[in-house]
Motif scaffolding. Structure first.
Motif, short mmCIF file in Angstrom:
data_model
loop_
_atom_site.label_atom_id
_atom_site.label_comp_id
_atom_site.label_asym_id
_atom_site.label_seq_id
_atom_site.Cartn_x
_atom_site.Cartn_y
_atom_site.Cartn_z
N VAL A 1 0.84 -1.21 0.01
CA VAL A 1 -0.07 0.06 0.00
C VAL A 1 0.83 1.15 -0.20
CG1 VAL A 1 -1.67 1.11 1.36
CG2 VAL A 1 -1.87 -0.90 1.06
N ARG B 1 3.62 1.71 -1.20
CA ARG B 1 4.34 1.57 -2.50
C ARG B 1 3.47 2.31 -3.63
NH1 ARG B 1 6.79 -3.81 -3.20
NH2 ARG B 1 6.84 -3.23 -5.58
N GLY B 2 2.09 2.44 -3.39
CA GLY B 2 1.26 3.13 -4.25
C GLY B 2 0.02 2.20 -5.12
N ASP B 3 -0.50 2.84 -6.02
CA ASP B 3 -1.32 2.12 -6.82
C ASP B 3 -0.92 1.09 -7.80
OD1 ASP B 3 -3.55 3.74 -5.96
OD2 ASP B 3 -3.52 4.97 -7.60
N SER B 4 0.67 1.18 -8.22
CA SER B 4 1.04 0.17 -8.94
C SER B 4 1.02 -1.12 -8.45
CB SER B 4 2.52 0.60 -9.44
OG SER B 4 3.24 0.55 -8.25
N THR B 5 0.68 -1.36 -7.08
CA THR B 5 0.85 -2.66 -6.30
C THR B 5 -0.49 -3.23 -5.98
OG1 THR B 5 0.87 -1.72 -4.28
CG2 THR B 5 2.83 -1.94 -5.23
N ARG B 6 -1.61 -2.59 -6.76
CA ARG B 6 -2.84 -3.04 -6.47
C ARG B 6 -3.02 -4.68 -6.79
NH1 ARG B 6 -7.50 1.65 -8.02
NH2 ARG B 6 -6.66 2.92 -6.13
N SER B 7 -2.62 -5.11 -7.98
CA SER B 7 -2.65 -6.54 -8.26
C SER B 7 -2.02 -7.45 -7.27
CB SER B 7 -2.39 -6.66 -9.74
OG SER B 7 -1.13 -6.38 -9.86
N ARG C 1 -1.59 -6.74 -4.07
CA ARG C 1 -2.52 -6.59 -3.02
C ARG C 1 -3.76 -7.29 -2.96
NH1 ARG C 1 -3.35 -0.31 -2.13
NH2 ARG C 1 -2.43 -0.08 -4.19
N LYS C 2 -4.27 -7.35 -4.15
CA LYS C 2 -5.50 -8.02 -4.43
C LYS C 2 -5.08 -9.57 -4.68
CE LYS C 2 -9.26 -9.24 -7.59
NZ LYS C 2 -9.93 -8.61 -8.95
#
Length: 136
Positions: free
Chosen positions: A70, A72-78, A80-81
């Motif tokens: 989190v 590290r930002g939006d680029s890590t959304r997948s 995290r999912k």
């Protein structure tokens, strides 16, 4: 809000809150001018989220990884999912095992009276033998 208030609000021991912060299971909490933790609304949302994920069975290690991602930002959304999906899979397996155990238990309960009757009949001769021997 201080740590004792947050502890009470979320029913989490203060030691656990300190531990979560120390290991990175929640982001670092703001400190007041005296150095005491001062939980903002955002901090409290993290505490709630950490508690919910732990209740769902997620490991501390996975929670730490999730928080790190989190940050590290939006680029890590997948990524995290994927952590959440893996936990969902594990939880579904645990639920399946528990449902199987519950079904077995219900079968045992349903046949309990018949089972006990037949079992107790096997004990009757020993009652008679004990009576003959004078055992009460």
């Amino acid at each position: 809000m201080n740590i004792k208030e947050v502890s009470k609000k979320f029913d989490i021991p203060t030691e656990t809150l300190r531990y979560y912060e120390r290991v990175g299971a929640i982001p670092r909490v703001h400190r007041d001018e005296k150095g005491y933790r001062d939980f903002s609304e955002k901090d409290q949302r993290w505490v709630y989220y950490a508690k919910a994920l732990r209740k769902a069975g997620i490991s501390i290690e996975s929670l730490i990884e999730y928080v790190s991602l989190v940050k590290r930002g939006d680029s890590t959304r997948s990524l995290r999912k994927e952590i959440l999906l893996e936990q969902e899979k594990q939880l579904e397996e645990q639920i399946k095992e528990m449902q199987e155990t519950l079904a077995y238990l219900r079968t045992k309960i349903a046949s309990y009276n018949d089972h006990i009757k037949s079992y107790e009949k096997t004990l009757e001769p020993s009652y008679k033998e004990d009576k003959e021997k004078g055992v009460k």
